[in-house]
Design a protein around this motif. Structure first.
Motif, mmCIF file in Angstrom:
data_model
loop_
_atom_site.group_PDB
_atom_site.id
_atom_site.type_symbol
_atom_site.label_atom_id
_atom_site.label_comp_id
_atom_site.label_asym_id
_atom_site.label_seq_id
_atom_site.Cartn_x
_atom_site.Cartn_y
_atom_site.Cartn_z
ATOM 1 N N ASP A 181 0.811 -1.224 0.000
ATOM 2 C CA ASP A 181 0.000 0.000 0.000
ATOM 3 C C ASP A 181 0.845 1.275 0.000
ATOM 4 O OD1 ASP A 181 -2.925 1.268 0.852
ATOM 5 O OD2 ASP A 181 -1.273 2.256 1.889
ATOM 6 N N HIS A 213 1.154 3.929 -3.104
ATOM 7 C CA HIS A 213 0.690 5.325 -2.985
ATOM 8 C C HIS A 213 1.777 6.314 -3.398
ATOM 9 C CE1 HIS A 213 -3.246 5.025 -1.181
ATOM 10 N NE2 HIS A 213 -2.841 4.374 -0.115
ATOM 11 N N HIS A 222 -7.768 -4.225 0.834
ATOM 12 C CA HIS A 222 -8.428 -3.716 -0.377
ATOM 13 C C HIS A 222 -7.512 -3.902 -1.570
ATOM 14 C CE1 HIS A 222 -5.668 -0.377 0.170
ATOM 15 N NE2 HIS A 222 -6.096 -0.251 1.410
ATOM 16 N N PHE A 270 -6.383 -1.953 -5.501
ATOM 17 C CA PHE A 270 -5.657 -0.696 -5.769
ATOM 18 C C PHE A 270 -5.882 -0.209 -7.191
ATOM 19 C CE2 PHE A 270 -2.961 0.522 -2.253
ATOM 20 C CZ PHE A 270 -2.424 1.737 -2.647
ATOM 21 N N HIS A 287 -7.025 4.070 -3.798
ATOM 22 C CA HIS A 287 -8.084 3.052 -3.700
ATOM 23 C C HIS A 287 -9.243 3.690 -2.963
ATOM 24 C CE1 HIS A 287 -6.750 2.621 0.481
ATOM 25 N NE2 HIS A 287 -5.551 2.789 -0.022
HETATM 26 ZN ZN LIG Z 1 -3.848 3.091 1.170
#
Ligand SMILES: [Zn+2]
Length: 606
Positions: free
Chosen positions: A259, A263, A316, A318, A493
């Motif tokens: 993550d 990002h 989650h 992406f 996301h």
């Molecule tokens: Zn994130």
């Protein structure tokens, strides 16, 4: 209707579970969360350890993150086994009514933070989630428990144990490293960390934390050093300690990668390709995979592997971020740190302030002047009186949560929805059932968001538009408009596109089938129920939005449940805007694949 269905599912699950033989020795569990790991991004080349769990154990191919597809909501579901309508964790950023006390001071709160969670517990009945976590239930049964990794979701795993004496909790903020108080570290654990030859506190992210700017590329390295420390503590301190104590254990390892790196990666500044498929993002997936390998190697070396289930999930999926909308008024102003012509953060807030003729204020109530180059970064309050806003907007990347706290909410809601249907970046609209049916939107109860939440329920939820750049596997090159600080080409996301709802899920260990591809839909709300069954603890039912036991994946296994796909469609708005929702029903549960206006949502079947 929904509640009865869930209750019936619980009864059925209980009926088939009664026939299971009791395990000889209490089972150990490792819950490995690779934050932001897309289902299809795992290959043997990029991520050998992740791919091995999937191919040798259970491959949950039909997996689901819960909407909104951001971290703390899914962390709350992983922790409690309840959907978000019960946990009240509706976003990483939510409206809480009265401003939180200093140092927070705003009514729009970022809760991906240990100290904010402590204040949330104080505000909302001692436990803002209002449900027992798996770790708390395991502790009560005599298990040793630990949670370590990313600041925010890690502490949610045992949300009421914040004195360091219950669950051993270690994250970026341990020792106040991230600017807060964090969760205290027991002296004996600190001493054991030192004795193992590790630095006393987790290192910061170093170069990995540099996200760049609109005119400067972000990071080119994964979060290796920081995660090596967490993996070192898990493998050299905690697992040996658990073995020596002779106690069964539940250990959560929350890997910030991929993550954080997706990002902030600098592979694709202001360009949609390669986006989050460049070398830095791949290095982050491998970093998570290496940590998983280290944990499995330690289990084996300690002789714990035969009695430990290892489950792997992601909160989650992406997407790659787009900041472009041809029609948005917000993109027409000039801002000092935004590429000219691109959307700033808070673009929906600015556009709504103009469209509904309501003063624009930041989360603390100060007026914001976009015509002078300013935009709101942490949410907005719209209205003449900052103490009594007409609309509060909480940004969550690919979705925004809108709250209408005033007495005129019922009259205002149709105007807000009509405004939203006219914006080219809006994908899906959901409205709180209490506000009545509004054309163009579906009710929030249809996606498990109306339950026993202690926190204020959003009034309207907006998922932004998503699409693919045209690669062979659309989920692997999803793009979305989002309300967050990343640059175009970096990762984000939060939307209701399938690229964001399709998280990675797999499991291996004595209770899980081998080389089994589970065709049934599953979600992050199913883990705690399945694991509670395995170790024989009870989770709470203050709300009734429980996930299910994934019995078909277990060695004592049940049959694969019948799967019924369905599509729901809203009444069209005056301009023809509709919100369409693809679901699957199985085992008494409903799973949510994608939702939005056809043509504006990746993976949506119209
Ligand atoms: Zn994130």
């Amino acid at each position: 209707m929904q509640i009865l269905k869930f209750a019936a599912a619980g009864a059925m699950a209980a009926a088939f579970l009664c026939g299971f033989p009791a395990a000889a020795a209490p089972r150990n569990l490792i819950i490995f969360v690779a934050d932001g790991l897309r289902s299809h991004s795992v290959t043997p080349e990029v991520a050998p350890a992740l791919a091995a769990v999937r191919s040798e154990g259970v491959d949950f191919a039909n997996s689901h993150s819960l909407y909104p597809t951001v971290t703390t909501p899914n962390s709350s579901a992983i922790a409690t086994g309840h959907l978000l309508g019960d946990t009240g964790d509706f976003g990483n950023t939510i409206f809480v009514g009265e401003p939180l006390p200093p140092p927070f001071g705003a009514s729009i709160a970022g809760i991906e933070d240990d100290d904010a969670q402590a204040v949330m517990n104080q505000r909302f009945g001692g436990d803002y989630l209002g449900e027992t976590t798996l770790l708390a239930a395991a502790r009560a049964k005599g298990y040793a428990t630990a949670a370590l990794g990313k600041h925010g979701p890690t502490a949610i795993q045992d949300v009421t144990s914040r004195d360091g004496l219950g669950t051993i909790e270690l994250d970026d903020d341990t020792g106040g490293r991230d600017g807060g108080h964090g969760i205290p570290l027991r002296a004996e654990i600190a001493a054991a960390i030192k004795a193992a030859g590790l630095e006393p506190l987790p290192p910061d992210r170093g170069l990995n934390g540099g996200g760049g700017a609109y005119n400067m590329a972000g990071t080119l390295v994964a979060n290796v050093d920081q995660q090596n420390w967490f993996a070192g503590v898990a493998t050299k301190v905690l697992l040996p300690r658990f073995k020596a104590e002779g106690k069964p254990f539940v250990l959560v390892f929350w890997s910030r990668d991929p993550d954080g790196t997706q990002h902030g990666q600098g592979d694709s500044l202001n360009a949609l390709e390669p986006g989050i498929n460049g070398p830095t993002s791949k290095a982050a997936i491998r970093n998570a995979s290496n940590d998983l390998q280290a944990l499995r190697d330690a289990l084996k070396a300690l002789g714990l592997d035969d009695n430990t289930d290892v489950i792997v999930t992601a909160d989650h999926g992406f997407s790659t971020m787009s900041r472009q909308s041809p029609a948005s008024p917000a993109a027409k102003f000039r801002y000092r740190d935004v590429q000219p012509g691109f959307l700033p953060q808070g673009f929906l807030d600015i556009d709504m302030s103009i469209g509904l003729k309501l003063p624009l204020r930041d989360a603390t109530g100060d007026i914001v002047h976009p015509e002078q180059g300013f935009y709101p970064k942490h949410g907005s309050l719209l209205g003449a009186d900052p103490k009594h806003p007409e609309v509060a907007i909480a940004p969550n990347g690919g979705s925004d949560l809108l709250y209408l706290p005033g007495p005129g909410a019922k009259a205002l809601a149709p105007k807000v929805v009509a405004f939203l249907t006219r914006q080219d970046y809006v994908g899906a609209i959901f409205v709180n059932d209490a506000l009545g049916a509004i054309p163009g939107s579906l009710p929030m109860s249809r996606i498990g968001l109306i339950g026993s939440a202690r926190t204020p329920q959003p009034s309207i939820m907006v998922s932004f538009k998503s699409w693919s750049t045209g690669c062979a596997d659309p989920e692997m090159c999803g793009v979305e408009i989002a309300d967050s600080g990343q640059q175009q080409g970096q990762g984000i996301h939060g939307s209701f596109g399938r690229q964001d709802t399709h998280n990675f899920m797999a499991a291996i260990g004595p209770d899980f089938k081998t080389r089994f591809v589970d065709p049934a839909p599953v979600s992050n709300a199913d883990w705690a129920n399945t694991l509670a069954h395995i170790i024989g603890v009870q989770l709470s039912d203050n709300g009734h939005l429980r996930g299910r036991v994934m019995g078909e994946a277990l060695t004592e296994g049940a049959a694969v449940p019948e799967v019924r796909p369905a599509t729901l469609r809203s009444e069209p708005a005056a301009n023809g805007f509709v919100t369409v929702l693809n679901i699957q029903e199985a085992g008494g549960e409903t799973y949510f694949d994608a939702a939005g206006m056809p043509g504006r949502t990746l993976g949506l079947k119209p």
